[in-house]
Scaffold this motif. Structure first.
Motif, PDB file in Angstrom:
ATOM      1  N   MET A   1      68.798  67.812  33.677  1.00  0.00           N
ATOM      2  CA  MET A   1      69.560  66.603  34.008  1.00  0.00           C
ATOM      3  C   MET A   1      69.519  65.616  32.844  1.00  0.00           C
ATOM      4  O   MET A   1      70.500  64.971  32.498  1.00  0.00           O
ATOM      5  CB  MET A   1      68.976  65.922  35.266  1.00  0.00           C
ATOM      6  CG  MET A   1      69.171  66.684  36.549  1.00  0.00           C
ATOM      7  SD  MET A   1      70.905  66.793  36.954  1.00  0.00           S
ATOM      8  CE  MET A   1      71.200  68.476  36.655  1.00  0.00           C
TER       9      MET A   1
ATOM     10  N   LYS B   1      72.570  64.213  30.624  1.00  0.00           N
ATOM     11  CA  LYS B   1      72.806  62.769  30.523  1.00  0.00           C
ATOM     12  C   LYS B   1      72.865  62.333  29.069  1.00  0.00           C
ATOM     13  O   LYS B   1      73.744  61.585  28.647  1.00  0.00           O
ATOM     14  CB  LYS B   1      71.676  62.045  31.261  1.00  0.00           C
ATOM     15  CG  LYS B   1      71.833  60.562  31.329  1.00  0.00           C
ATOM     16  CD  LYS B   1      70.544  59.851  31.045  1.00  0.00           C
ATOM     17  CE  LYS B   1      70.672  58.880  29.922  1.00  0.00           C
ATOM     18  NZ  LYS B   1      69.455  58.447  29.346  1.00  0.00           N
ATOM     19  N   ARG B   2      71.931  62.848  28.289  1.00  0.00           N
ATOM     20  CA  ARG B   2      71.894  62.429  26.886  1.00  0.00           C
ATOM     21  C   ARG B   2      73.112  62.909  26.101  1.00  0.00           C
ATOM     22  O   ARG B   2      73.488  62.294  25.121  1.00  0.00           O
ATOM     23  CB  ARG B   2      70.626  62.981  26.231  1.00  0.00           C
ATOM     24  CG  ARG B   2      69.402  62.189  26.628  1.00  0.00           C
ATOM     25  CD  ARG B   2      68.187  62.841  26.065  1.00  0.00           C
ATOM     26  NE  ARG B   2      67.000  62.066  26.332  1.00  0.00           N
ATOM     27  CZ  ARG B   2      65.788  62.476  26.025  1.00  0.00           C
ATOM     28  NH1 ARG B   2      65.623  63.653  25.452  1.00  0.00           N
ATOM     29  NH2 ARG B   2      64.751  61.723  26.275  1.00  0.00           N
TER      30      ARG B   2
ATOM     31  N   ASN C   1      75.944  63.032  27.488  1.00  0.00           N
ATOM     32  CA  ASN C   1      77.088  62.404  28.141  1.00  0.00           C
ATOM     33  C   ASN C   1      77.965  63.419  28.866  1.00  0.00           C
ATOM     34  O   ASN C   1      79.185  63.371  28.782  1.00  0.00           O
ATOM     35  CB  ASN C   1      77.918  61.704  27.066  1.00  0.00           C
ATOM     36  CG  ASN C   1      78.387  60.378  27.561  1.00  0.00           C
ATOM     37  OD1 ASN C   1      77.877  59.897  28.581  1.00  0.00           O
ATOM     38  ND2 ASN C   1      79.342  59.789  26.883  1.00  0.00           N
TER      39      ASN C   1
ATOM     40  N   GLU D   1      77.621  69.284  35.956  1.00  0.00           N
ATOM     41  CA  GLU D   1      76.338  69.997  35.966  1.00  0.00           C
ATOM     42  C   GLU D   1      76.640  71.490  36.091  1.00  0.00           C
ATOM     43  O   GLU D   1      76.974  71.974  37.159  1.00  0.00           O
ATOM     44  CB  GLU D   1      75.473  69.522  37.136  1.00  0.00           C
ATOM     45  CG  GLU D   1      74.087  70.119  37.106  1.00  0.00           C
ATOM     46  CD  GLU D   1      73.285  69.829  38.364  1.00  0.00           C
ATOM     47  OE1 GLU D   1      73.559  68.828  39.044  1.00  0.00           O
ATOM     48  OE2 GLU D   1      72.377  70.627  38.659  1.00  0.00           O
TER      49      GLU D   1
ATOM     50  N   ASP E   1      69.161  54.211  38.057  1.00  0.00           N
ATOM     51  CA  ASP E   1      69.228  55.390  37.168  1.00  0.00           C
ATOM     52  C   ASP E   1      69.368  54.967  35.710  1.00  0.00           C
ATOM     53  O   ASP E   1      69.483  53.782  35.403  1.00  0.00           O
ATOM     54  CB  ASP E   1      70.389  56.312  37.569  1.00  0.00           C
ATOM     55  CG  ASP E   1      71.697  55.563  37.651  1.00  0.00           C
ATOM     56  OD1 ASP E   1      71.990  54.813  36.713  1.00  0.00           O
ATOM     57  OD2 ASP E   1      72.416  55.704  38.656  1.00  0.00           O
ATOM     58  N   GLU E   2      69.385  55.981  34.838  1.00  0.00           N
ATOM     59  CA  GLU E   2      69.429  55.705  33.397  1.00  0.00           C
ATOM     60  C   GLU E   2      70.749  55.072  32.969  1.00  0.00           C
ATOM     61  O   GLU E   2      70.809  54.398  31.952  1.00  0.00           O
ATOM     62  CB  GLU E   2      69.247  57.018  32.604  1.00  0.00           C
ATOM     63  CG  GLU E   2      67.848  57.575  32.623  1.00  0.00           C
ATOM     64  CD  GLU E   2      67.732  58.768  33.555  1.00  0.00           C
ATOM     65  OE1 GLU E   2      68.571  58.894  34.473  1.00  0.00           O
ATOM     66  OE2 GLU E   2      66.800  59.561  33.380  1.00  0.00           O
ATOM     67  N   LYS E   3      71.803  55.343  33.742  1.00  0.00           N
ATOM     68  CA  LYS E   3      73.120  54.854  33.319  1.00  0.00           C
ATOM     69  C   LYS E   3      73.285  53.355  33.582  1.00  0.00           C
ATOM     70  O   LYS E   3      74.167  52.729  33.023  1.00  0.00           O
ATOM     71  CB  LYS E   3      74.210  55.630  34.076  1.00  0.00           C
ATOM     72  CG  LYS E   3      74.358  57.055  33.582  1.00  0.00           C
ATOM     73  CD  LYS E   3      75.318  57.810  34.462  1.00  0.00           C
ATOM     74  CE  LYS E   3      75.081  59.301  34.327  1.00  0.00           C
ATOM     75  NZ  LYS E   3      75.447  60.029  35.519  1.00  0.00           N
TER      76      LYS E   3
ATOM     77  N   ASP F   1      74.189  61.910  44.722  1.00  0.00           N
ATOM     78  CA  ASP F   1      72.746  62.113  44.483  1.00  0.00           C
ATOM     79  C   ASP F   1      71.936  62.147  45.773  1.00  0.00           C
ATOM     80  O   ASP F   1      70.740  61.874  45.759  1.00  0.00           O
ATOM     81  CB  ASP F   1      72.175  60.971  43.616  1.00  0.00           C
ATOM     82  CG  ASP F   1      72.944  60.773  42.348  1.00  0.00           C
ATOM     83  OD1 ASP F   1      73.563  61.749  41.917  1.00  0.00           O
ATOM     84  OD2 ASP F   1      72.931  59.658  41.804  1.00  0.00           O
TER      85      ASP F   1
END
Lengths: 512, 257
Positions: A71, A75-76, A78, A82, A451-453, A476
């Motif tokens: 994941m 994400k990294r 972009n 999935e 989340d990271e975003k 999610d």
């Protein structure tokens, strides 16, 4: 906590050699026709439906570690989609991306990778495969496979045609690996991890002196790559061209192009590899990067200021500055918070000019003694008096212990909670980069990060009272919402959790 | 005092000589080499090895062992040495005019100096006997065989190749014995990497009660022999009891001289 590398755009990811070699392949008159035919045939022969029956699927329940890393890699890079990930039995430390544009892609990884590789190396391996998919390499590889197997069945001439075919694509095959390695650097956010993976695939310990020597190993270029031999190598050698790939990826992160477009990646990789400094200025910049990478928020802010001003041999790079300010702000640095406000107010690096978030940052910065002569434009927030008693009751009922002081302070910094707030309860988790996510209930409101975003959010108690509290299924899983704001994931058993506290708080509201 | 150089004739198994002669007569391989194809193959081989594997420097233990072995076999020039991650513990030979030896990292990591020495001696003896060249050319035949439109031609060609591949094993086993002068070590080399280490430690080579009963059982049974002969048409694997008993026979023959 790890500093974010920023975005890698497709145009930067593709190795120049790949452009040239792909152009040469596509210049053949029948190429388009062949590609279309291959896509049509492959469409009907896709491995996807079979994959689940043949291989072990990786998801958050079967292999949480691998899934989490996957994941993160997506994400990294972009990557919104999935692709299904599977494990299969295999000794080589490799993975393969399969599929087609029309039917979707998947990644199959040898189980030895999950056992022998560390997190960074796994991220690099997954990044390579995502890079192959993003770079649209799978179409060409599938076409090659199909052409080869078709050519083999032609009596007498089959092998000769196959030979010509593979030698024709040889340059592209090598170049596509370079592209995938570039994606791997951004997925692992480390050039060391990519090198380490490539070294392990050769059979070398990344810490050994032999590994260092590979940088200098001369690679004898073949005049014309013999197709017959190439087939053998490509199919039989899992570590094909790794020495050349290590040299190529090292050269790329140290290139002038990287220093200009992603200076932060350039310096971080140099710090990681203990590269010597070229000048006193270069040394001071390297030292600042090293301190920032070790978690020094002050060094991160200093560095970000240099990136904004383009001083000390650093180019002007607001993207790097934004990453560094966010990194320092999430460690509770008031100056970084103030700079972030500026970025938001001026829309720098596409930061949203969100009044609520600016207010949250102002309160957090001023409560942390921001050195400024200007007064805080925002007054104090009303305090929820019932919260302390409610949390006390819950703790007594379920025997839940209060979070320790260190965790509370980390949550305060990460969620931009005013320093003088009392945090009564929090539920947090850390991702593999050390960033904190979750929810905290303080005397002035609910603070958290989902989340990271997204950036940290705040909901004042008066807003909480006025809004509906409900749960809803999202991509999610199930989440608890307050009005439009997502708060926290809904656990299966709510007893003694932050989710139950939210419900009790809502019930205690006079409007309920 | 310097040891005399071990010549190819000292260790070449008669079976290898016979099969090689047959292959050369059948395919005229020696004339292919004159066509310049060897240079092209070397060119690609050097690219693939230098771009993919770790080139062993002269100070490395593997290089030192190889130097000693090269002296023993009278090899004027040391072949290029590389280390690679391989599932097998066997060394791989490639190249035509410029031979290369690829050493599996697993073998290096085990730090079993005796076995490293044996494997290197076997490989360099192979280089001296030109095994790398034939392996290369045979590989091409193996690949081309799919395009031969004559029924069973490819199967027949492969059977011949498998026989040769087995025969060079017997020659290399002999070379290891001659180079080390230690029968027990040479026998252990045959089983090393195939038999689990733990089991291997318990063997006493060349004496009753260890591997010998298995060797005897293998050589005596008609059914086993038939099955073995039939299976050998399909694969190039040299059976361990076969290699083991042939080496003992060779060692006994030499001590009787």
């Amino acid at each position: 906590m790890k500093i974010d590398f920023g975005k890698l755009f497709d145009a930067e990811m593709v190795h120049p050699l790949e452009y040239e070699s792909a152009k040469a392949c596509q210049s053949v008159a029948v190429y388009d026709w062949l590609a279309k035919q291959a896509a049509q045939i492959k469409k009907n022969l896709t491995d996807l439906p079979e994959a689940a029956a043949r291989w072990f699927p990786v998801n958050q329940f079967t292999s949480p570690r691998l899934h989490g890393l996957y994941m993160l890699a997506l994400k990294r890079l972009n990557c919104a989609e999935e692709y299904p990930l599977f494990l299969k039995n295999g000794y080589d430390l490799t993975a393969k991306a399969l599929g087609s544009r029309s039917e979707g892609h998947m990644i199959v990884m040898n189980d030895a990778c999950a056992e022998e590789l560390n997190d960074g190396e796994l991220l690099a391996l997954l990044g390579q495969q995502i890079g192959h998919i993003r770079g649209d390499h799978i179409q060409q590889l599938e076409l090659l496979d199909l052409l080869e197997s078709s050519a083999q069945s032609i009596p007498m001439m089959g092998t000769i045609i196959g030979k010509k075919l593979w030698s024709y694509f040889a340059d592209w095959l090598v170049a596509s690996q370079y592209t995938a390695d570039r994606a791997a650097v951004f997925a692992a956010q480390s050039v060391y991890a990519v090198e380490s993976l490539l070294l392990r695939q050769i059979g070398l310990d990344p810490a050994s002196p032999e590994a260092k020597a590979l940088e200098q190993q001369p690679v004898k270029q073949a005049k014309g790559k013999s197709g017959v031999f190439f087939i053998k190598s490509w199919h039989e050698m899992p570590a094909f061209g790794n020495v050349e790939r290590i040299q190529e990826v090292r050269a790329w992160v140290r290139s002038g192009e990287m220093k200009k477009d992603h200076p932060q990646v350039y310096y971080q990789c140099r710090v990681e590899e203990n590269d010597p400094a070229f000048s006193p200025e270069d040394e001071s910049v390297l030292r600042l990067h090293a301190s920032a990478m070790e978690g020094d928020a002050k060094a991160a802010v200093k560095l970000a200021e240099l990136y904004v001003q383009g001083k000390e041999a650093l180019p002007v790079c607001t993207a790097a500055a934004a990453c560094l300010f966010q990194y320092a702000a999430c460690q509770g640095d008031p100056l970084a918070m103030r700079y972030l406000i500026g970025f938001m107010q001026h829309g720098i690096e596409n930061m949203e000019n969100d009044e609520r978030r600016i207010e949250q940052l102002f309160r957090a910065a001023y409560s942390r003694k921001l050195a400024t002569s200007r007064p805080n434009p925002y007054g104090p927030l009303p305090v929820n008096e019932s919260l302390r008693a409610l949390v006390g009751n819950l703790e007594q009922k379920y025997g839940v212990s209060s979070p320790d002081v260190e965790d509370l302070q980390r949550a305060k910094d990460a969620f931009w909670i005013p320093q003088d707030d009392d945090v009564y309860s929090c539920s947090v988790c850390t991702n593999s980069d050390g960033w904190l996510f979750g929810l905290a209930a303080s005397s002035t409101g609910l603070y958290g990060r989902t989340d990271e975003k997204s950036l940290p959010f705040m909901i004042k108690w008066e807003e909480f009272e006025a809004r509906d509290l409900y749960s809803r299924e999202t991509d999610d899983g199930w989440w608890i919402f307050s009005g439009p704001a997502r708060l926290i994931q809904k656990p299966k058993d709510m007893h003694g959790t932050m989710a139950e506290l939210l419900i009790l708080l809502k019930k205690a509201c006079p409007s309920s | 005092m310097n040891r005399p150089v071990i010549e190819v004739d000292d260790y070449m198994h008669p079976e290898e000589r016979a099969v090689t002669n047959r292959i050369v007569a059948l395919t005229q391989m020696d004339s292919w080499a004159e066509s310049g194809m060897g240079e092209g193959l070397d060119d690609t081989n050097q690219y693939i090895c230098s771009a993919s594997y770790y080139a062993v420097p002269s100070r490395h233990m593997i290089a030192r062992e190889a130097e000693a072995a090269a002296e023993l076999f009278g090899l004027g020039q040391l072949p290029k040495l590389y280390i690679a991650r391989k599932f097998s513990y066997d060394l791989q030979l490639s190249g035509y005019h410029e031979p290369t030896v690829i050493v599996p990292s697993a073998l290096v990591d085990e730090h079993d100096e005796g076995m490293i020495r044996c494997r290197i001696c076997g490989a360099l003896a192979g280089v001296k006997a030109g095994h790398h060249q034939l392996e290369y050319l045979l590989w091409i035949i193996e690949n081309m065989s799919g395009s031969i439109p004559i029924p069973f031609a490819s199967q027949a060609a492969c059977t011949l190749l498998y026989e040769w591949k087995r025969a060079i094993r017997y020659s290399q086993d002999r070379a290891v014995y001659l180079a080390t002068g230690n029968l027990e070590e040479a026998l252990r080399n045959i089983l090393y990497g195939t038999v689990p280490q733990e089991t291997l430690k318990r063997f006493t080579f060349g004496s009753n009660g260890t591997f010998d009963p298995q060797v005897r059982r293998y050589s005596k049974g008609l059914v086993e022999k038939t099955v073995g002969a039939f299976a050998s048409l399909m694969q190039d694997y040299a059976y361990l009891p076969e290699r083991y008993s042939r080496l003992i026979q060779f060692a006994e023959g030499r001590s009787g001289q």
